[in-house]
Motif scaffolding. Structure first.
Motif, short mmCIF file in Angstrom:
data_model
loop_
_atom_site.label_atom_id
_atom_site.label_comp_id
_atom_site.label_asym_id
_atom_site.label_seq_id
_atom_site.Cartn_x
_atom_site.Cartn_y
_atom_site.Cartn_z
N UNK A 97 5.30 1.12 -1.08
CA UNK A 97 6.81 1.17 -0.72
C UNK A 97 7.15 0.09 0.29
N UNK A 98 6.26 -0.02 1.46
CA UNK A 98 6.46 -0.88 2.39
C UNK A 98 6.47 -2.23 2.24
N UNK A 99 5.33 -2.63 1.07
CA UNK A 99 5.21 -3.69 0.44
C UNK A 99 6.48 -4.36 -0.23
N UNK A 100 7.02 -3.44 -0.92
CA UNK A 100 8.16 -3.89 -1.60
C UNK A 100 9.32 -4.04 -0.84
N UNK A 101 9.65 -3.18 0.33
CA UNK A 101 10.76 -3.31 1.02
C UNK A 101 10.61 -4.84 2.08
N UNK A 102 9.35 -5.23 1.96
CA UNK A 102 9.17 -6.50 2.78
C UNK A 102 9.01 -7.68 1.94
#
Length: 317
Positions: A97-102
């Motif tokens: 999810x963090x990768x997607x947000x960034x």
């Protein structure tokens, strides 16, 4: 800086882990391979791993960014039948999810986030390869370095108390009599809320990390160990033969030195029938020294951490 207020009881219960977290070391190994300027003490390790690296495994680097490192790889050294990671685990979901947000998702990590079975299987194979290349040849040295760091910390605690222990672990860790201070890139006040505080020595770590979990709080800190390949293991020592017998000691060393050894290959190595080899494997498995996985008609044997320590620990170096 992270500040953690510790009560007297919490301070007395602080402990230092005496065994490595190989799942965390595995994630750190991938991080070091992505860096352009490696830490000097790890430069020889990086050079050796790069020379044995399978280019087809480079998709693992899609999981790393300058801000995020996957911290959800499992320690499978004691239970080799387990998958190296669980893509549905909360840490894995949070990382993706963090990768997607960034905006750092690649086609590969997007497939992982979408739960594609093929992507998960591919990452499993990559992690097995990374472990075999970057960790397994150095596991004895890593285990020894962590055990030494823990023993040193325990000795300091016995002499000067837990405050002395905390102030001697790492320059980024300090105790002022009320608060444990961790010099991290994040600021905040934390409360253990009854959870035990565990300090985890790390050979591949280069900075301290703070990991609050439901049932414990872990602070990983780097130790100044230079990695060198473990001594080669060719045959059982006399001590191991005296303990297990010649044939069974040879069987143990063979499983330790041969990844995914089948019963048929074990029989050929020992010069016994497949039935006899199976009996030896059963005895080693019941003793907690190997794990066996069936794949169709073949059975593959893997050493547990106990087996590896026992086999290598009987070798004079």
């Amino acid at each position: 800086m992270i500040r953690i207020r510790l009560s007297r009881d919490e301070l007395e219960r602080v402990r230092v882990a005496d065994t490595p977290d190989f799942g965390y070391e595995l994630a750190l190994g991938g991080a070091h391979l992505t860096e352009r300027n490696p830490v000097r003490r790890l430069s020889a390790w990086r050079y050796e791993v790069a020379h044995r690296w399978n280019p087809g495994h480079s998709r693992i680097f899609d999981l790393y960014t300058t801000m995020y490192m996957p911290a959800f790889f499992l320690d499978t050294s004691a239970q080799p039948a387990r998958s190296p990671f669980d893509v549905a685990s909360p840490p894995a979901v949070a990382h993706l999810r963090d990768l997607a947000r960034s905006s750092a998702l690649t086609p590969f990590t997007r497939a992982l986030a979408d739960g594609h079975e093929g992507a998960a299987s591919t990452l499993d194979r990559i992690l097995v390869g990374l472990r075999a290349t970057a960790l397994s040849p150095y596991s004895r040295g890593i285990t020894s370095a962590v055990a030494t760091a823990a023993a040193t910390a325990q000795a300091r605690a016995a002499i000067g108390g837990p405050g002395t222990l905390l102030n001697s672990l790492h320059p980024s860790v300090s105790w002022n009599g009320r608060h444990l201070c961790l010099n991290t890139v994040y600021d905040g006040e934390e409360d253990l809320q009854g959870r035990p505080l565990v300090f985890q020595p790390s050979v591949l770590g280069t900075r301290i990390t703070f990991n609050p979990l439901i049932d414990s709080v872990t602070v990983s800190y780097p130790i100044a160990a230079v990695l060198a390949r473990d001594p080669a293991l060719h045959s059982p020592s006399q001590a191991l033969v005296s303990l297990l017998g010649t044939t069974r000691a040879t069987a143990l060393v063979t499983v330790v030195t041969t990844p995914a050894l089948t019963t048929g290959r074990l029989a050929a190595t020992l010069g016994v029938s497949p039935a006899a080899a199976s009996r030896h494997a059963t005895a080693l498995r019941e003793a907690g020294l190997i794990a066996s996985i069936r794949d169709g008609r073949a059975v593959h044997h893997h050493p547990t951490r106990l087996a590896t320590d026992l086999a290598h620990g009987s070798v004079a170096v």
